[in-house]
Every structure is written in C-alpha cells, then in structure tokens.
Write a protein that holds these residues in place. Structure first.
Motif, PDB file in Angstrom:
ATOM      1  N   ASN A 271       6.688  -4.609 -12.057  1.00 17.59           N
ATOM      2  CA  ASN A 271       5.422  -5.138 -11.423  1.00 17.59           C
ATOM      3  C   ASN A 271       5.860  -5.738  -9.917  1.00 17.59           C
ATOM      4  O   ASN A 271       6.269  -6.774 -10.023  1.00 17.59           O
TER       5      ASN A 271
ATOM      6  N   THR B 100      -0.405  -5.320  -5.573  1.00 14.89           N
ATOM      7  CA  THR B 100       0.726  -5.222  -6.982  1.00 14.89           C
ATOM      8  C   THR B 100       0.631  -3.860  -7.163  1.00 14.89           C
ATOM      9  O   THR B 100      -0.313  -3.268  -7.576  1.00 14.89           O
TER      10      THR B 100
ATOM     11  N   ARG C 168       2.364  -1.228 -10.333  1.00 14.34           N
ATOM     12  CA  ARG C 168       3.103  -0.824 -11.623  1.00 14.34           C
ATOM     13  C   ARG C 168       3.948   0.362 -11.101  1.00 14.34           C
ATOM     14  O   ARG C 168       3.377   1.412 -11.094  1.00 14.34           O
TER      15      ARG C 168
END
Length: 198
Positions: A61, A68, A70
């Motif tokens: 993350n 942010t 992933r």
C-alpha cells in the motif's frame, strides 16, 4: 493477503545525476507503472526490505503525496559489486486488469520416498502466474504424498485455483525425491550379492 504500508517521497529530477544524488542520500529511486499516471518517487531500504528480501508474496500500500496505490514489486536492480538496491519498479493493481506476477510454491503432504530415506529437493520455488488482482493468491501448493524414491513432480502437477493461469512450461520439474548415495550403494551391493541382504 499480507500488505506492507510504504510512504514514498515524490521526485521531480529524473536521469542519472538526480538518481545518483538520491542513492548518496540513502534513498532508492522507484517508478510506479500500470495506472493512469507514471509516478516517480523514492523510498528507504527500511521501507521496502520486507517486500524485497522475503520468499513470501506481499502487496504494497504505497502512499505518495497523499495518494495511495495498491501495487506489487515488478522488478528491481542491484548494484553488481555491493548488491545494494539501486532501483525498484512497482506495478499498480487495478481490479479487472490482469497482472503477471511470481508466487512461491509450497509442498504439502508426506512423501513415502522421504520416509524411506530419500531427500526432498525443490528445484523450482516460484512460478509465474497471470490473474486478476481480486483473484490473486499468496502461494500455490504441490502435493508430494504420491512421490516415491527417484520420482518427480512438474509444474503441471501444481494445484491451481480457478482464475489463476500458470505461465511456466508444464514440463519443468518442481520437486524430486533424490536417492542418497548410501541407499544407492546398498541397493547396488544387494543386487551383486543377494546373500548379503540381512
């Protein structure tokens, strides 16, 4: 699925000199691909050591400038002399978009060949797969319980869940039960002189 939180520091200067300056400051230049934008940033070794130096598959993350992402580690470079990390490529995970990645192969079960004194040799520890992020797995398994002395299992014998496509050649050996020299010698001696059998 285990996730590692990383905070990256954005970088504007690209090219050899800015990258060298970053490394001199103890930071590692990184690039994130796969999303709408290519993100250039840097991290410290402490940020990423649990992603890079592990046999396990982990997701990151990543936070850069408040955004942010992933993602996974796609590739990295090491210095040829010092083995220090010099660059890391990350790949964004976007639901609905298939990704190629490497996951570890674990053995399960008990081999009769090992019980007889054979040695389990795992020749392939990671396999390449193609899957959707929402169907990712952290590991795949191969059942060694049918294996006797001298026998092998191959990529085609790996247990693959639905939604996972194996990219390695099906014929590549994964595990073998090797016959130790002492067992071979005993068998050869017995074959030459059956009377020696106790």
């Amino acid at each position: 699925m285990e996730t590692i939180a990383i905070t990256g520091q954005s970088r504007s200067g690209l090219g050899k000199k800015p990258s060298k300056d970053l490394r001199n400051d103890g930071r590692i230049p990184c690039v994130l691909y796969g999303g709408q934008d290519v993100v250039h940033f840097s991290v410290t070794l402490n940020d990423v050591k649990n992603l890079i130096y592990t046999p396990d598959f982990r997701v990151a993350n990543l936070t850069v400038d408040g955004a942010t992402y992933r993602c996974i580690v796609k590739d990295y470079q090491l210095h040829p002399l010092t083995s220090n990390l010099t660059h890391i490529d990350f790949l964004s995970l976007i639901d609905g978009q298939k990704v190629k990645l490497e996951v570890p192969v674990r053995t399960k079960g008990v081999s009769p060949g090992v019980k007889l004194g054979g040695k389990l040799q795992q020749k392939l520890r990671r396999v390449k797969v193609k899957t959707l992020p929402e169907e990712m797995v952290t590991e795949l398994f191969i059942d060694i319980s049918p294996l006797d002395l001298g026998q092998s299992l191959r990529v085609r014998d790996i247990q693959v869940p639905e939604g996972i496509e194996l990219l390695n050649s099906p014929s590549i050996p994964v595990v073998t039960i090797e016959i130790p020299r002492a067992l071979r010698s005993a068998a050869a001696a017995e074959a030459k002189d059956p009377k020696k059998k106790k």
